[in-house]
Design a protein around this motif. Sequence first.
Motif, PDB file in Angstrom:
ATOM      1  N   LEU A 236      42.978  -4.336  58.233  1.00 59.88           N
ATOM      2  CA  LEU A 236      42.880  -5.602  58.967  1.00 59.88           C
ATOM      3  C   LEU A 236      44.257  -6.208  59.130  1.00 59.88           C
ATOM      4  N   ASP A 237      44.452  -6.967  60.212  1.00 60.34           N
ATOM      5  CA  ASP A 237      45.773  -7.557  60.450  1.00 60.34           C
ATOM      6  C   ASP A 237      45.852  -9.035  60.097  1.00 60.34           C
ATOM      7  N   GLY A 238      44.759  -9.639  59.630  1.00 63.12           N
ATOM      8  CA  GLY A 238      44.776 -11.054  59.279  1.00 63.12           C
ATOM      9  C   GLY A 238      44.487 -11.977  60.435  1.00 63.12           C
ATOM     10  N   ASN A 239      44.383 -11.426  61.648  1.00 60.73           N
ATOM     11  CA  ASN A 239      44.083 -12.230  62.840  1.00 60.73           C
ATOM     12  C   ASN A 239      42.813 -11.767  63.535  1.00 60.73           C
ATOM     13  N   GLY A 240      41.925 -11.136  62.777  1.00 62.96           N
ATOM     14  CA  GLY A 240      40.674 -10.676  63.358  1.00 62.96           C
ATOM     15  C   GLY A 240      40.737  -9.282  63.932  1.00 62.96           C
ATOM     16  N   GLY A 241      41.869  -8.626  63.800  1.00 67.02           N
ATOM     17  CA  GLY A 241      42.012  -7.260  64.299  1.00 67.02           C
ATOM     18  C   GLY A 241      41.616  -6.249  63.241  1.00 67.02           C
ATOM     19  N   LEU A 242      40.815  -5.258  63.646  1.00 64.74           N
ATOM     20  CA  LEU A 242      40.321  -4.223  62.746  1.00 64.74           C
ATOM     21  C   LEU A 242      40.805  -2.875  63.275  1.00 64.74           C
ATOM     22  N   PHE A 243      41.526  -2.128  62.436  1.00 64.96           N
ATOM     23  CA  PHE A 243      42.094  -0.846  62.837  1.00 64.96           C
ATOM     24  C   PHE A 243      41.420   0.267  62.049  1.00 64.96           C
ATOM     25  N   ILE A 244      41.019   1.321  62.751  1.00 62.86           N
ATOM     26  CA  ILE A 244      40.240   2.379  62.123  1.00 62.86           C
ATOM     27  C   ILE A 244      40.860   3.739  62.416  1.00 62.86           C
ATOM     28  N   ALA A 251      42.947   9.607  66.576  1.00 63.37           N
ATOM     29  CA  ALA A 251      43.430   8.324  67.095  1.00 63.37           C
ATOM     30  C   ALA A 251      43.225   7.211  66.073  1.00 63.37           C
ATOM     31  N   ILE A 252      43.935   6.108  66.312  1.00 58.87           N
ATOM     32  CA  ILE A 252      43.679   4.846  65.628  1.00 58.87           C
ATOM     33  C   ILE A 252      43.056   3.926  66.654  1.00 58.87           C
ATOM     34  N   GLY A 253      41.850   3.452  66.369  1.00 58.59           N
ATOM     35  CA  GLY A 253      41.186   2.525  67.266  1.00 58.59           C
ATOM     36  C   GLY A 253      41.399   1.088  66.834  1.00 58.59           C
ATOM     37  N   LYS A 254      41.418   0.189  67.799  1.00 55.05           N
ATOM     38  CA  LYS A 254      41.565  -1.242  67.503  1.00 55.05           C
ATOM     39  C   LYS A 254      40.297  -1.965  67.939  1.00 55.05           C
ATOM     40  N   TYR A 255      39.762  -2.768  67.021  1.00 56.56           N
ATOM     41  CA  TYR A 255      38.507  -3.476  67.244  1.00 56.56           C
ATOM     42  C   TYR A 255      38.640  -4.902  66.716  1.00 56.56           C
ATOM     43  N   THR A 256      37.638  -5.713  66.964  1.00 61.82           N
ATOM     44  CA  THR A 256      37.621  -7.039  66.369  1.00 61.82           C
ATOM     45  C   THR A 256      36.723  -7.010  65.144  1.00 61.82           C
ATOM     46  N   ASN A 271      47.477  13.864  64.380  1.00 64.00           N
ATOM     47  CA  ASN A 271      46.996  15.115  63.809  1.00 64.00           C
ATOM     48  C   ASN A 271      46.221  14.821  62.524  1.00 64.00           C
ATOM     49  N   GLY A 272      44.934  14.503  62.696  1.00 68.59           N
ATOM     50  CA  GLY A 272      44.090  14.228  61.546  1.00 68.59           C
ATOM     51  C   GLY A 272      44.408  12.947  60.817  1.00 68.59           C
ATOM     52  N   PRO A 273      44.341  11.770  61.458  1.00 69.79           N
ATOM     53  CA  PRO A 273      44.608  10.510  60.743  1.00 69.79           C
ATOM     54  C   PRO A 273      43.533  10.263  59.690  1.00 69.79           C
ATOM     55  N   ILE A 274      43.956  10.107  58.445  1.00 70.45           N
ATOM     56  CA  ILE A 274      43.022   9.992  57.327  1.00 70.45           C
ATOM     57  C   ILE A 274      43.048   8.610  56.683  1.00 70.45           C
ATOM     58  N   ASP A 275      44.160   7.894  56.829  1.00 69.87           N
ATOM     59  CA  ASP A 275      44.240   6.545  56.281  1.00 69.87           C
ATOM     60  C   ASP A 275      45.381   5.789  56.937  1.00 69.87           C
ATOM     61  N   LEU A 276      45.406   4.476  56.722  1.00 71.28           N
ATOM     62  CA  LEU A 276      46.446   3.632  57.307  1.00 71.28           C
ATOM     63  C   LEU A 276      46.574   2.347  56.514  1.00 71.28           C
ATOM     64  N   VAL A 277      47.729   1.713  56.651  1.00 70.56           N
ATOM     65  CA  VAL A 277      47.938   0.407  56.056  1.00 70.56           C
ATOM     66  C   VAL A 277      48.733  -0.428  57.051  1.00 70.56           C
ATOM     67  N   VAL A 278      48.393  -1.712  57.120  1.00 74.24           N
ATOM     68  CA  VAL A 278      49.035  -2.639  58.048  1.00 74.24           C
ATOM     69  C   VAL A 278      50.023  -3.507  57.283  1.00 74.24           C
ATOM     70  N   ALA A 279      51.215  -3.670  57.829  1.00 81.15           N
ATOM     71  CA  ALA A 279      52.235  -4.532  57.236  1.00 81.15           C
ATOM     72  C   ALA A 279      52.538  -5.660  58.207  1.00 81.15           C
ATOM     73  N   VAL A 280      52.178  -6.873  57.827  1.00 80.70           N
ATOM     74  CA  VAL A 280      52.418  -8.047  58.663  1.00 80.70           C
ATOM     75  C   VAL A 280      53.455  -8.919  57.964  1.00 80.70           C
ATOM     76  N   PRO A 281      54.628  -9.127  58.568  1.00 80.96           N
ATOM     77  CA  PRO A 281      55.691  -9.895  57.900  1.00 80.96           C
ATOM     78  C   PRO A 281      55.362 -11.369  57.816  1.00 80.96           C
ATOM     79  N   GLU A 282      55.978 -12.022  56.853  1.00 83.05           N
ATOM     80  CA  GLU A 282      55.860 -13.466  56.737  1.00 83.05           C
ATOM     81  C   GLU A 282      56.658 -14.130  57.854  1.00 83.05           C
ATOM     82  N   PRO A 283      56.107 -15.178  58.487  1.00 85.70           N
ATOM     83  CA  PRO A 283      56.881 -15.872  59.516  1.00 85.70           C
ATOM     84  C   PRO A 283      58.037 -16.638  58.892  1.00 85.70           C
ATOM     85  N   ALA A 284      59.015 -16.959  59.719  1.00 85.63           N
ATOM     86  CA  ALA A 284      60.137 -17.763  59.240  1.00 85.63           C
ATOM     87  C   ALA A 284      59.645 -19.125  58.776  1.00 85.63           C
ATOM     88  N   THR A 285      60.195 -19.628  57.684  1.00 86.88           N
ATOM     89  CA  THR A 285      59.784 -20.923  57.164  1.00 86.88           C
ATOM     90  C   THR A 285      60.449 -22.053  57.943  1.00 86.88           C
TER      91      THR A 285
END
Length: 319
Positions: A236-244, A251-256, A271-285
């Motif tokens: 998940l990306d924290g904004n309602g995005g779901l990646f599978i 492929a990597i699919g994007k869903y809500t 070539n055979g995607p088996i897992d994934l992780v999402v990295a979302v940076p912190e916004p500037a303060t």
Amino acid sequence: MIMRNASAIATLMVFVQFLCATVGQAQIFVVSNPGQNVSAYDLNSGATLSVPLIGTGLSSPNQIAMDGNGFLYVANYANGTIGKYTTSGTTVNASLLSGLAGPVGVAADGGGNLFVANYNNGTIGEYTTSGNLVNASLISGLNSPYRLELDGTGNLFVSETGNSRIGEYTIFGATVNASLITGIHCGGMALDGNGNLFAGDYITGTVGKYTTSGTALNATLLTGFANPNGPYGIALDGNGGLFIADYYRSAIGKYTSSGGTVNSTFISGLNGPIDLVVAVPEPATGLQVALAFGLFLSPRLRRSLFRPNPAAASVTTRP
């Protein structure tokens, strides 16, 4: 005076936008097996950033995890190791943990701990992110544990493929509910910030949505994935995005998170995607942005901040 210097203001705006946008880049890190690599893609566009990001030292890689310091951990089933890497692909230690019994799952908490699912001996082990053993059999007696997911309150969710269920445990090894969700061949899980658990079934080719207490909100939130070898990794990306990770479609699919399809081949040609992780940076303060304004607009402030302090220069400290 400020209004007359339109060029300076325009430059400042660009600088502030740059500051806000480049504290870090939102990325997806994808594990490919049998591709035997980890690659990086842009989270917003799906554009390729680095293929492969990690291309050596992997051996039947499975789950990937990221800790709070931005390090990646990859579970290598075939050679019994967990490798540690930076998000730029630099190898920290390709065998941070070794001698494991078919590690396929890995998760990192916020306290510097790693949890590893050993498929071959039915255990969950606990280690530090520096590679030290805490408890090799924190949880035992499982039947082919496969994927791990941590929430923010000290609970560990384990997909147990041999018993077709997802169990919940504490990070201290206590059983909360070994059969939290049953009748599921779970190849990937993800938790959002609202107490929802998303779980993929690689036999039925579906993704379900559940509460963390095990109640099914929609057991077939997403359907139509190939079976077997349907949905595996979920993020998940924290904004309602779901990646599978869609192994069959390469492929990597994007869903809500409500079940809508954005793009079923958001990233393709894998070539055979088996897992994934999402990295979302912190916004500037706000402080970073305010400092950017101050430094840019005030030469006096710039001088006061960066001018050597004679008093400080005379201070000595003991080793």
